[in-house]
Scaffold this motif. Structure first.
Motif, PDB file in Angstrom:
ATOM      1  N   GLU A 130       0.821  -1.202   0.000  1.00 53.53           N
ATOM      2  CA  GLU A 130       0.000   0.000   0.000  1.00 53.53           C
ATOM      3  C   GLU A 130       0.859   1.256   0.000  1.00 53.53           C
ATOM      4  O   GLU A 130       0.584   2.205  -0.743  1.00 53.53           O
ATOM      5  N   ALA A 131       1.924   1.260   0.819  1.00 54.44           N
ATOM      6  CA  ALA A 131       2.778   2.441   0.914  1.00 54.44           C
ATOM      7  C   ALA A 131       3.482   2.723  -0.409  1.00 54.44           C
ATOM      8  O   ALA A 131       3.619   3.885  -0.827  1.00 54.44           O
ATOM      9  N   ALA A 132       3.925   1.661  -1.100  1.00 52.19           N
ATOM     10  CA  ALA A 132       4.624   1.848  -2.375  1.00 52.19           C
ATOM     11  C   ALA A 132       3.673   2.336  -3.461  1.00 52.19           C
ATOM     12  O   ALA A 132       4.033   3.174  -4.294  1.00 52.19           O
ATOM     13  N   ALA A 133       2.466   1.819  -3.463  1.00 53.26           N
ATOM     14  CA  ALA A 133       1.509   2.172  -4.520  1.00 53.26           C
ATOM     15  C   ALA A 133       0.937   3.569  -4.356  1.00 53.26           C
ATOM     16  O   ALA A 133       0.570   4.219  -5.339  1.00 53.26           O
ATOM     17  N   SER A 134       0.881   4.044  -3.108  1.00 51.20           N
ATOM     18  CA  SER A 134       0.175   5.297  -2.823  1.00 51.20           C
ATOM     19  C   SER A 134       1.119   6.500  -2.753  1.00 51.20           C
ATOM     20  O   SER A 134       2.338   6.352  -2.603  1.00 51.20           O
ATOM     21  N   HIS A 135       0.527   7.684  -2.830  1.00 48.03           N
ATOM     22  CA  HIS A 135       1.287   8.939  -2.771  1.00 48.03           C
ATOM     23  C   HIS A 135       1.861   9.147  -1.378  1.00 48.03           C
ATOM     24  O   HIS A 135       1.203   8.915  -0.376  1.00 48.03           O
ATOM     25  N   ARG A 136       3.132   9.584  -1.330  1.00 49.94           N
ATOM     26  CA  ARG A 136       3.790   9.911  -0.065  1.00 49.94           C
ATOM     27  C   ARG A 136       4.233  11.380  -0.127  1.00 49.94           C
ATOM     28  O   ARG A 136       4.331  11.966  -1.215  1.00 49.94           O
ATOM     29  N   PRO A 137       4.538  11.989   1.017  1.00 46.85           N
ATOM     30  CA  PRO A 137       4.920  13.410   1.019  1.00 46.85           C
ATOM     31  C   PRO A 137       6.110  13.706   0.118  1.00 46.85           C
ATOM     32  O   PRO A 137       6.198  14.773  -0.480  1.00 46.85           O
ATOM     33  N   TYR A 138       7.048  12.755  -0.009  1.00 49.22           N
ATOM     34  CA  TYR A 138       8.297  13.009  -0.732  1.00 49.22           C
ATOM     35  C   TYR A 138       8.321  12.411  -2.147  1.00 49.22           C
ATOM     36  O   TYR A 138       9.317  12.531  -2.851  1.00 49.22           O
ATOM     37  N   ARG A 139       7.218  11.734  -2.573  1.00 51.49           N
ATOM     38  CA  ARG A 139       7.191  11.171  -3.925  1.00 51.49           C
ATOM     39  C   ARG A 139       5.748  10.837  -4.315  1.00 51.49           C
ATOM     40  O   ARG A 139       4.892  10.599  -3.458  1.00 51.49           O
ATOM     41  N   PRO A 140       5.492  10.789  -5.611  1.00 49.63           N
ATOM     42  CA  PRO A 140       4.154  10.362  -6.060  1.00 49.63           C
ATOM     43  C   PRO A 140       4.002   8.854  -5.902  1.00 49.63           C
ATOM     44  O   PRO A 140       4.989   8.119  -5.739  1.00 49.63           O
ATOM     45  N   GLY A 141       2.762   8.386  -5.946  1.00 52.11           N
ATOM     46  CA  GLY A 141       2.520   6.956  -5.845  1.00 52.11           C
ATOM     47  C   GLY A 141       3.128   6.198  -7.009  1.00 52.11           C
ATOM     48  O   GLY A 141       3.150   6.673  -8.133  1.00 52.11           O
ATOM     49  N   LEU A 142       3.656   4.991  -6.742  1.00 56.66           N
ATOM     50  CA  LEU A 142       4.303   4.191  -7.780  1.00 56.66           C
ATOM     51  C   LEU A 142       3.312   3.339  -8.552  1.00 56.66           C
ATOM     52  O   LEU A 142       3.638   2.816  -9.616  1.00 56.66           O
ATOM     53  N   GLY A 143       2.110   3.145  -8.003  1.00 53.77           N
ATOM     54  CA  GLY A 143       1.118   2.323  -8.682  1.00 53.77           C
ATOM     55  C   GLY A 143       1.207   0.864  -8.258  1.00 53.77           C
ATOM     56  O   GLY A 143       2.229   0.399  -7.740  1.00 53.77           O
ATOM     57  N   ILE A 144       0.128   0.130  -8.485  1.00 53.02           N
ATOM     58  CA  ILE A 144       0.030  -1.251  -8.015  1.00 53.02           C
ATOM     59  C   ILE A 144       1.027  -2.181  -8.689  1.00 53.02           C
ATOM     60  O   ILE A 144       1.578  -3.092  -8.064  1.00 53.02           O
ATOM     61  N   GLU A 145       1.339  -1.932  -9.983  1.00 53.25           N
ATOM     62  CA  GLU A 145       2.258  -2.821 -10.696  1.00 53.25           C
ATOM     63  C   GLU A 145       3.671  -2.730 -10.119  1.00 53.25           C
ATOM     64  O   GLU A 145       4.311  -3.758  -9.841  1.00 53.25           O
ATOM     65  N   SER A 146       4.167  -1.500  -9.909  1.00 48.94           N
ATOM     66  CA  SER A 146       5.508  -1.324  -9.336  1.00 48.94           C
ATOM     67  C   SER A 146       5.541  -1.803  -7.892  1.00 48.94           C
ATOM     68  O   SER A 146       6.537  -2.391  -7.445  1.00 48.94           O
ATOM     69  N   ALA A 147       4.462  -1.557  -7.146  1.00 46.10           N
ATOM     70  CA  ALA A 147       4.405  -1.985  -5.748  1.00 46.10           C
ATOM     71  C   ALA A 147       4.460  -3.509  -5.656  1.00 46.10           C
ATOM     72  O   ALA A 147       5.118  -4.074  -4.766  1.00 46.10           O
ATOM     73  N   THR A 148       3.779  -4.174  -6.590  1.00 41.45           N
ATOM     74  CA  THR A 148       3.802  -5.635  -6.612  1.00 41.45           C
ATOM     75  C   THR A 148       5.209  -6.158  -6.884  1.00 41.45           C
ATOM     76  O   THR A 148       5.656  -7.131  -6.270  1.00 41.45           O
ATOM     77  N   LYS A 149       5.940  -5.510  -7.802  1.00 42.22           N
ATOM     78  CA  LYS A 149       7.313  -5.927  -8.101  1.00 42.22           C
ATOM     79  C   LYS A 149       8.214  -5.782  -6.873  1.00 42.22           C
ATOM     80  O   LYS A 149       9.103  -6.595  -6.640  1.00 42.22           O
ATOM     81  N   ILE A 150       7.971  -4.744  -6.063  1.00 38.46           N
ATOM     82  CA  ILE A 150       8.788  -4.515  -4.864  1.00 38.46           C
ATOM     83  C   ILE A 150       8.644  -5.665  -3.880  1.00 38.46           C
ATOM     84  O   ILE A 150       9.643  -6.166  -3.345  1.00 38.46           O
ATOM     85  N   ILE A 151       7.407  -6.105  -3.625  1.00 35.60           N
ATOM     86  CA  ILE A 151       7.251  -7.205  -2.658  1.00 35.60           C
ATOM     87  C   ILE A 151       7.740  -8.525  -3.262  1.00 35.60           C
ATOM     88  O   ILE A 151       8.266  -9.383  -2.530  1.00 35.60           O
ATOM     89  N   GLN A 152       7.619  -8.688  -4.588  1.00 39.48           N
ATOM     90  CA  GLN A 152       8.124  -9.902  -5.221  1.00 39.48           C
ATOM     91  C   GLN A 152       9.640  -9.981  -5.115  1.00 39.48           C
ATOM     92  O   GLN A 152      10.202 -11.062  -4.893  1.00 39.48           O
ATOM     93  N   GLU A 153      10.309  -8.846  -5.254  1.00 38.09           N
ATOM     94  CA  GLU A 153      11.774  -8.816  -5.138  1.00 38.09           C
ATOM     95  C   GLU A 153      12.230  -9.170  -3.730  1.00 38.09           C
ATOM     96  O   GLU A 153      13.339  -9.672  -3.537  1.00 38.09           O
TER      97      GLU A 153
END
Length: 380
Positions: free
Chosen positions: A332-355
């Motif tokens: 959720e944190a990777a996919a969503s917008h944070r104060p210091y960066r825009p959201g990465l989206g569900i596809e990129s967030a999924t790759k992060i947990i897979q890695e």
């Protein structure tokens, strides 16, 4: 069998050193005609385990030299089972001031029942249109089970919890029932009150950190979906949901300027952020929950390879619910917008947990999460 060691033929391998030590100790005492006792399990020729109570003495010559062991034993397997059954039944009866019990044979015919059993069970079976079918299922389970177990029936809007205690040696079954209807209603009311309290705590944090708004709720939704797909029962799922809903509650202690800082955090600031799992756990540790919420919250940033915080726990030292929460939180944190960066989206967030599968994250949990994403069950 002559010329072979009976221990090697009949005693489970894990128990052999202990029995040899018992014999060696007896031989070392140099006593004559003393009777020793001990109990151990043996494996019969049918591969069934029996418990034997042994009486043995050391056979010695005139000079006191040990010639061998003379032993005889009594099979106490059935006696132990009867004692355990009596203990289980007595415990059940003592726990309830108004006990309802009956003893049935393996055909489901009642051998003994008190008045409370006759009034409650027979009455409810007659009242409920599906009572007979459920009662038949209970009797079938009682016939087949060989261990103490429980079975819940809902009859005529009553919740009845049956405890089945089989006595296989005598071919009968003890049935003991507790009416838990009022207890379930009270538990449900307390659960709703608890959930409102949890959401109130979450809203306090969201008021201080606008970027957290909705984060905990979304993480809770993801975590519950993962937990359900992995077979967690409703009780554990409820605890997981509550923990996820306030998993970042410790951030209340972090200055809001740091929480909403629009640039990357400094090392000092990040170290301060890293105190939030422990702070959150301490915040609720004194509250008597039915689940280990404090531990789940404290461990949600721990990682399988020991690289997490605050304690650097590894593998199964991390609670299963905390491992699920860690994956859901990262996604959720990777996919969503944070104060210091825009959201990465569900596809990129999924790759992060897979890695991180198999290193930072539990590989089975990652797979369950990715499967849910691919099936469209998790969307962000």
């Amino acid at each position: 069998m002559i010329g072979t060691k009976w221990i090697d033929n009949f005693v489970p391998e894990r128990m052999r050193p202990k029995i040899w030590n018992i014999f060696q100790d007896a031989i070392g005492k140099n006593s004559k005609d003393e009777i020793f006792e001990h109990e151990n399990q043996i494996i019969s020729t049918t591969a069934k385990q029996h418990t034997i109570h042994w009486y043995f003495t050391v056979d010695r010559d005139a000079d006191g030299i040990a010639l061998g062991i003379i032993a005889f034993g009594a099979d106490i397997t059935d006696r132990q089972l009867a004692e355990k059954t009596a203990h289980d039944l007595a415990s059940m009866l003592l726990e309830d001031p108004n006990p309802v019990f009956r003893i049935d044979d393996k055909n489901g015919d009642t051998l003994l029942a008190n008045n409370a059993a006759n009034e409650l069970i027979n009455g409810l079976v007659q009242e409920s249109h599906n009572g007979r079918a459920q009662w038949s299922a209970l009797i079938k389970l009682a016939k087949e089970t060989d261990i103490k177990t429980t079975f819940e029936l809902k009859l005529a809007e009553r919740s009845l919890l049956f405890h089945i205690v089989p006595v296989s040696s005598d071919n009968y079954t003890n049935l003991y029932v507790t009416d838990v209807t009022d207890l379930e209603k009270t538990s449900l009311a307390l659960s709703e009150t608890l959930k409102k309290t949890i959401f109130a705590l979450s809203s306090v944090l969201e008021a201080r950190d606008p970027y957290t708004a909705g984060h905990e709720e979304r993480v809770a939704e993801i975590a519950v979906k993962i937990g359900k797909s992995m077979g967690l029962d409703e009780v554990r799922l409820h605890g997981l949901e509550l923990a996820a809903t306030i998993h970042d509650i410790g951030k209340i202690k972090i200055p809001s300027e740091i929480l909403s800082k629009p640039t990357r955090l400094s090392k000092v600031e990040f170290n301060l952020i890293k105190t939030h799992p422990e702070a959150g756990a301490n915040f609720i540790r004194g509250i008597d929950f039915d689940w280990p919420l404090a531990d789940i919250i404290e461990q949600h940033h721990e990682r399988m390879d020991g690289s997490g915080y605050p304690k650097g726990l590894m593998g199964k030292d991390i609670l299963f619910e905390a491992r699920i929460l860690g994956v859901a939180d990262t996604l959720e944190a990777a996919a969503s917008h944070r104060p210091y960066r825009p959201g990465l989206g569900i596809e990129s967030a999924t790759k992060i947990i897979q890695e991180g599968a198999g290193t930072a994250f539990d590989a089975d949990i990652v797979k369950a999460c990715v499967d849910l994403v691919n099936a469209g069950e998790i969307t962000l």
